[in-house]
Design a protein around this motif. Structure first.
Motif, PDB file in Angstrom:
ATOM      1  N   GLU A  86      -5.044  -3.084   4.582  1.00  0.00           N
ATOM      2  CA  GLU A  86      -4.822  -2.003   3.612  1.00  0.00           C
ATOM      3  C   GLU A  86      -3.747  -2.481   2.638  1.00  0.00           C
ATOM      4  O   GLU A  86      -2.683  -2.928   3.065  1.00  0.00           O
ATOM      5  N   SER A  88       0.820  -1.207   0.000  1.00  0.00           N
ATOM      6  CA  SER A  88       0.000   0.000   0.000  1.00  0.00           C
ATOM      7  C   SER A  88       0.854   1.258   0.000  1.00  0.00           C
ATOM      8  O   SER A  88       2.051   1.205   0.248  1.00  0.00           O
ATOM      9  N   CYS A  89       0.182   2.385  -0.241  1.00  0.00           N
ATOM     10  CA  CYS A  89       0.874   3.676  -0.178  1.00  0.00           C
ATOM     11  C   CYS A  89       0.544   4.390   1.121  1.00  0.00           C
ATOM     12  O   CYS A  89       0.969   5.517   1.336  1.00  0.00           O
ATOM     13  N   THR A  90      -0.254   3.764   1.971  1.00  0.00           N
ATOM     14  CA  THR A  90      -0.717   4.303   3.257  1.00  0.00           C
ATOM     15  C   THR A  90      -1.758   5.406   3.079  1.00  0.00           C
ATOM     16  O   THR A  90      -2.139   6.066   4.045  1.00  0.00           O
ATOM     17  N   GLY A  91      -2.217   5.588   1.845  1.00  0.00           N
ATOM     18  CA  GLY A  91      -3.247   6.601   1.597  1.00  0.00           C
ATOM     19  C   GLY A  91      -4.552   6.284   2.292  1.00  0.00           C
ATOM     20  O   GLY A  91      -5.297   7.193   2.679  1.00  0.00           O
ATOM     21  N   CYS A  92      -4.851   4.988   2.472  1.00  0.00           N
ATOM     22  CA  CYS A  92      -6.108   4.614   3.139  1.00  0.00           C
ATOM     23  C   CYS A  92      -6.061   5.039   4.600  1.00  0.00           C
ATOM     24  O   CYS A  92      -7.051   5.538   5.142  1.00  0.00           O
ATOM     25  N   GLY A 132     -11.970   2.238  -2.937  1.00  0.00           N
ATOM     26  CA  GLY A 132     -11.775   3.666  -3.183  1.00  0.00           C
ATOM     27  C   GLY A 132     -10.286   3.909  -3.097  1.00  0.00           C
ATOM     28  O   GLY A 132      -9.574   3.184  -2.392  1.00  0.00           O
ATOM     29  N   CYS A 133      -9.811   4.885  -3.815  1.00  0.00           N
ATOM     30  CA  CYS A 133      -8.369   5.117  -3.824  1.00  0.00           C
ATOM     31  C   CYS A 133      -8.096   6.608  -3.617  1.00  0.00           C
ATOM     32  O   CYS A 133      -7.872   7.330  -4.570  1.00  0.00           O
ATOM     33  N   PRO A 134      -8.143   7.080  -2.341  1.00  0.00           N
ATOM     34  CA  PRO A 134      -8.410   6.275  -1.150  1.00  0.00           C
ATOM     35  C   PRO A 134      -9.910   6.128  -0.905  1.00  0.00           C
ATOM     36  O   PRO A 134     -10.712   6.817  -1.515  1.00  0.00           O
ATOM     37  N   GLY A 137      -9.865  -0.002   0.898  1.00  0.00           N
ATOM     38  CA  GLY A 137      -9.210   0.574  -0.283  1.00  0.00           C
ATOM     39  C   GLY A 137      -9.273  -0.359  -1.479  1.00  0.00           C
ATOM     40  O   GLY A 137      -9.554  -1.558  -1.341  1.00  0.00           O
ATOM     41  N   THR A 138      -9.024   0.195  -2.647  1.00  0.00           N
ATOM     42  CA  THR A 138      -9.135  -0.595  -3.881  1.00  0.00           C
ATOM     43  C   THR A 138      -8.041  -1.658  -3.982  1.00  0.00           C
ATOM     44  O   THR A 138      -8.261  -2.740  -4.511  1.00  0.00           O
ATOM     45  N   CYS A 139      -6.846  -1.367  -3.451  1.00  0.00           N
ATOM     46  CA  CYS A 139      -5.764  -2.367  -3.513  1.00  0.00           C
ATOM     47  C   CYS A 139      -6.175  -3.629  -2.759  1.00  0.00           C
ATOM     48  O   CYS A 139      -6.051  -4.736  -3.270  1.00  0.00           O
TER      49      CYS A 139
HETATM   50  S1  SF4 Z   1      -6.263   1.987  -2.359  1.00  0.00           S
HETATM   51 FE1  SF4 Z   1      -5.184   3.817  -3.108  1.00  0.00          FE
HETATM   52  S2  SF4 Z   1      -4.838   5.012  -1.237  1.00  0.00           S
HETATM   53 FE2  SF4 Z   1      -5.261   2.890  -0.553  1.00  0.00          FE
HETATM   54  S3  SF4 Z   1      -3.244   1.858  -0.447  1.00  0.00           S
HETATM   55 FE3  SF4 Z   1      -4.055   1.486  -2.512  1.00  0.00          FE
HETATM   56  S4  SF4 Z   1      -3.123   3.114  -3.785  1.00  0.00           S
HETATM   57 FE4  SF4 Z   1      -2.953   3.765  -1.623  1.00  0.00          FE
END
Ligand code: SF4
Ligand code: SF4
Length: 328
Positions: free
Chosen positions: A130, A70-74, A202-204, A167-169
């Motif tokens: 996440e 993840s990118c930690t955006g969630c 959702g992203c995020p 999140g979508t990931c």
């Molecule tokens: S869903 Fe989007 S915001 Fe959440 S970890 Fe994946 S890339 Fe990041």
């Protein structure tokens, strides 16, 4: 962090994180509205949180949060949602026993916190995941304390009450799973069976949707109604298109053809610029972001379809129409 017993004086706890009674009631009203409950439920939710939740007098429900690819955006979205101090308060209602990003402990003590929380709350804790799950090369692209993320996920989900793919990931693979998917990233549900995996894509994702799902569980002792993809119906029951303020212009074929044209300035429909709102289910137009003030289409950008399964591979290029699909 850490387990605490549920104190009747929740108000004092909320005050300690800067939440007034008025803020609290507003939050309960918002949660009732999000969950589609009549306004009278606001005070009942408040009562439940303060006194009557199934966990009153017992240990608060334990939540373990696993960050994989993840990118930690969630996490950012949740902790910086519409009501940041309320998010803090919700985190006070639960016992967030493990969260790699927010945990003060590190190394062995962090792993121990996770192990103890799993043992102490076996079969009862909520696991929030996440990020996607990379499986190529024995999962080496995401390791935690020397073990692969897949191993962590299997182990932690086995003892959980249910799992939330945030999140979508986590829900569908998201960006890490986009072609050519070099790490063989997959969605969380592939590894969690037969347990319920609630998807909040959702992203995020919208932080309030996670909060409302948790509040529903605290209040009713069960999950909210889910759709065929296991998404909470209260948030994913309608297409963005159906609830968009520009829909009137869509119906009248009043379209924006360029970002600088008069139609754009007039707030017309963004469909020709690649808007995916007609194929995307989410509550963005209703819940909005930034203290309820803004959302993508409202700010003049086409919806990119970030909460759908087909996001990235089928919904790109962002400014193109989706091949073979027409809005209804
Ligand atoms: S869903 Fe989007 S915001 Fe959440 S970890 Fe994946 S890339 Fe990041
Ligand atoms: S296509 Fe996009 S901008 Fe147009 S009405 Fe639908 S959601 Fe709104």
């Amino acid at each position: 962090m850490g387990s605490q017993t549920f104190d009747k004086n929740v108000e004092a706890v909320f005050e300690s994180v800067g939440v007034t009674r008025r803020d609290f009631m507003k939050f309960c009203g918002a949660m009732a509205a999000i969950l589609g409950l009549p306004p009278v439920f606001a005070s009942r939710i408040a009562n439940a949180i303060e006194r009557e939740i199934p966990f009153a007098g017992e240990k608060r429900p334990s939540v373990l949060w696993l960050n994989l690819q993840s990118c930690t955006g969630c996490t950012e979205s949740f902790t910086r949602s519409d009501h940041p101090s309320i998010a803090e308060a919700v985190l006070t209602m639960i016992s967030l026993d493990y969260h790699e990003t927010l945990l003060a402990a590190s190394g062995k003590s962090a792993c121990q916190a996770c192990e103890s929380a799993m043992e102490e709350n076996r079969g009862k804790y909520i696991l929030v995941v996440e990020g996607a799950v990379p499986v190529s090369d024995d999962g080496t692209f995401c390791t935690i304390a020397g073990k692969s993320g897949v191993e962590y996920l299997k182990n932690m989900s086995e003892k959980a009450a249910f799992v939330i793919a945030l999140g979508t990931c986590a829900s569908y693979g998201g960006l890490p799973a986009a072609k050519p998917n070099p790490t063989a990233a997959q969605s969380v549900d592939e590894f969690v069976s037969p347990k319920t995996v609630v998807r909040i894509p959702g992203c995020p994702p919208i932080g309030d949707v996670l909060m409302a799902t948790i509040v529903h569980f605290l209040f009713f002792g069960k999950l909210p109604a889910l759709d065929s993809e296991n998404r909470p119906q209260f948030a994913y029951g309608k297409y963005i298109h159906e609830q968009c303020r520009r829909h009137y212009h869509f119906e009248n074929a009043e379209m924006v053809l360029g970002f600088n044209d008069d139609e754009y300035r007039g707030g017309y429909c963004l469909f020709p610029l690649g808007c995916k709102g007609a194929f995307t289910k989410n509550a963005c137009s209703v819940m909005r972001w930034n203290m309820g003030t803004a959302w993508c289409v409202g700010s003049g950008h086409p919806c990119v379809g970030c909460s759908e399964k087909d996001f990235w591979d089928k919904f790109t290029p962002i400014y193109s129409l989706v091949e073979g699909r027409n809005p209804k």
